[in-house]
Design an enzyme around this catalytic site. Sequence first.
Site, PDB file in Angstrom:
ATOM      1  N   PHE A 115      -3.844  -1.077  -4.228  1.00  0.00           N
ATOM      2  CA  PHE A 115      -4.936  -0.112  -4.088  1.00  0.00           C
ATOM      3  C   PHE A 115      -6.306  -0.761  -4.180  1.00  0.00           C
ATOM      4  O   PHE A 115      -7.301  -0.221  -3.689  1.00  0.00           O
ATOM      5  CB  PHE A 115      -4.790   1.011  -5.120  1.00  0.00           C
ATOM      6  CG  PHE A 115      -5.317   0.710  -6.491  1.00  0.00           C
ATOM      7  CD1 PHE A 115      -6.538   1.202  -6.912  1.00  0.00           C
ATOM      8  CD2 PHE A 115      -4.574  -0.045  -7.395  1.00  0.00           C
ATOM      9  CE1 PHE A 115      -7.025   0.947  -8.181  1.00  0.00           C
ATOM     10  CE2 PHE A 115      -5.038  -0.303  -8.661  1.00  0.00           C
ATOM     11  CZ  PHE A 115      -6.270   0.182  -9.066  1.00  0.00           C
ATOM     12  N   LYS A 116      -6.376  -1.933  -4.774  1.00  0.00           N
ATOM     13  CA  LYS A 116      -7.673  -2.602  -4.929  1.00  0.00           C
ATOM     14  C   LYS A 116      -8.296  -2.936  -3.571  1.00  0.00           C
ATOM     15  O   LYS A 116      -9.512  -3.084  -3.461  1.00  0.00           O
ATOM     16  CB  LYS A 116      -7.515  -3.879  -5.754  1.00  0.00           C
ATOM     17  CG  LYS A 116      -6.791  -3.713  -7.096  1.00  0.00           C
ATOM     18  CD  LYS A 116      -7.602  -2.935  -8.101  1.00  0.00           C
ATOM     19  CE  LYS A 116      -6.851  -2.694  -9.394  1.00  0.00           C
ATOM     20  NZ  LYS A 116      -6.745  -3.828 -10.268  1.00  0.00           N
ATOM     21  N   ASP A 117      -7.456  -3.055  -2.531  1.00  0.00           N
ATOM     22  CA  ASP A 117      -7.993  -3.338  -1.190  1.00  0.00           C
ATOM     23  C   ASP A 117      -8.946  -2.253  -0.712  1.00  0.00           C
ATOM     24  O   ASP A 117      -9.901  -2.537   0.013  1.00  0.00           O
ATOM     25  CB  ASP A 117      -6.852  -3.461  -0.171  1.00  0.00           C
ATOM     26  CG  ASP A 117      -6.055  -4.746  -0.312  1.00  0.00           C
ATOM     27  OD1 ASP A 117      -6.656  -5.780  -0.640  1.00  0.00           O
ATOM     28  OD2 ASP A 117      -4.829  -4.699  -0.093  1.00  0.00           O
ATOM     29  N   LEU A 136     -12.184  -3.216  -2.446  1.00  0.00           N
ATOM     30  CA  LEU A 136     -12.658  -4.593  -2.368  1.00  0.00           C
ATOM     31  C   LEU A 136     -12.845  -5.093  -0.938  1.00  0.00           C
ATOM     32  O   LEU A 136     -13.646  -6.005  -0.709  1.00  0.00           O
ATOM     33  CB  LEU A 136     -11.728  -5.506  -3.164  1.00  0.00           C
ATOM     34  CG  LEU A 136     -11.966  -5.355  -4.672  1.00  0.00           C
ATOM     35  CD1 LEU A 136     -10.835  -5.974  -5.480  1.00  0.00           C
ATOM     36  CD2 LEU A 136     -13.299  -5.982  -5.078  1.00  0.00           C
ATOM     37  N   THR A 193      -6.439  -7.078  -8.696  1.00  0.00           N
ATOM     38  CA  THR A 193      -7.857  -7.196  -8.359  1.00  0.00           C
ATOM     39  C   THR A 193      -8.162  -8.560  -7.761  1.00  0.00           C
ATOM     40  O   THR A 193      -8.922  -8.677  -6.797  1.00  0.00           O
ATOM     41  CB  THR A 193      -8.734  -6.969  -9.607  1.00  0.00           C
ATOM     42  OG1 THR A 193      -8.620  -5.609 -10.023  1.00  0.00           O
ATOM     43  CG2 THR A 193     -10.192  -7.266  -9.317  1.00  0.00           C
TER      44      THR A 193
END
Length: 465
Positions: free
Chosen positions: A111-113, A116, A144
């Site tokens: 989910f960090k994509d 980020l 992350t």
Amino acid sequence: MKYVSTRGQAPALEFEDVVLTGLASDGGLYVPQSIPEFSKEEIASWAGLSYQELALKIMSPFVAGSIPEADLKDLIDRSYATFRHDAIVPLVQTGHNEWIMELFQGPTLAFKDIALQFLGNLLDYVLKKRDQKVVIMGATSGDTGSAAIEGCRHCDNVDIFILHPYQRVSEVQRRQMTTVIENNVHNIAMKGNFDDCQNLVKTSFADQSFLPEGRQLAAVNSINWARIMAQIVYYFYCGLALGAPSRPVSFSVPTGNFGDIFAGYIAKRMGLPVDQLVIATNSNDILHRCISDNDHSKKALEHTLSPSMDIMVSSNFERMLFELHGRDGAKVAQLMEDFKSGEMTLGEAELAEARKLFSSYRLDDDAMVDVIRDVYEKTEYLLDPHTAIGVEAARKTRRSKDVPMICLATAHPAKFPEAVKKAGQTEDPALPHHMADLFEREEKYEVLDHDAEAVRSFVAGNCRA
């Protein structure tokens, strides 16, 4: 839009300055001076928008006065062009009114994509405009780091240093970071746990004298407001898909650093009709203990099969404390001082408000493995360990089966083969084709002791001229 510190003593900043600053000078985290609100009619008019079109609507008020709309649209479009699914965050049904929001369709399967990929493009945009170079120093409990590296690997004006706890992330997570062989990318495996890594990064922001002249640190961890802002979008997107705003929706969120679920809280404040926000934790359950027993005390950190949630100091909870205490920075500063000594207690009114806003649940490894097995046997849908905790938390705390419950799937199961095998799968889940050769790629990383001077010396010595 101006931004203020949760501790009340730092100057208010414009959006671009907040993106580059990370922690406020008083040690606090930046939040918008006011939360934008949308009417039910306006939200309803967004039904059918693409993810990118909706992102432009949601993000625009937060960058007002800093980034022209045409530039913001371009940043958004480029950020999500790298995702494998046109919906960006597709929904999959696993039960009656129970849905999985797949947040792992980006390049690093986590989910960090979502945040980020956007933050990397945003940093490049701001730094080129200012003709400025920065050093990114971040800590990761697993996901992350790879997402930040992927977002920033092509940034001309960024040197990135990511700390991960040595031998405390999965092999897939490690290799996603350490196989990116770019001259501006540096991975540090630090002996210790995630909280040790995070604390070293925080103290480095407080004293940046170790950096080469003309450089400053920038944050990619969820202390950076731009990450929270980008995450708000998918709450609206999936809420709209399931009937909001004419019906309420609920969300269950695997929770470590509190950034993801704080984005859900902001979505609620902005007008999305959220019935329940469920804090789902593993054995490192400080947030569950805080909500259920008013026990926000530090305990020994456990190494679990859901390593991205192996966190005892949830940085973004400070933002929530700021809201619970009527945006009283002095009060938040005192609470954070209390927490330094190991324990922090909420007042009765604040605890009651927190319980109105959030449900919570804790799941250990054995129970989590059972959930992966049970869901797969009934649906042939394979959950990663973090998502499994979110699904069970949703089922145990759900108030109404008439309200759609959306469980946030924070990572692809291929990132956590150990947990999947314990659940009865005989083979490791397959990596997507773009990552099929991951275990054959060259790795590059530095193993360092838990020593602030050694880490800072490594950072200073590896910044490009």
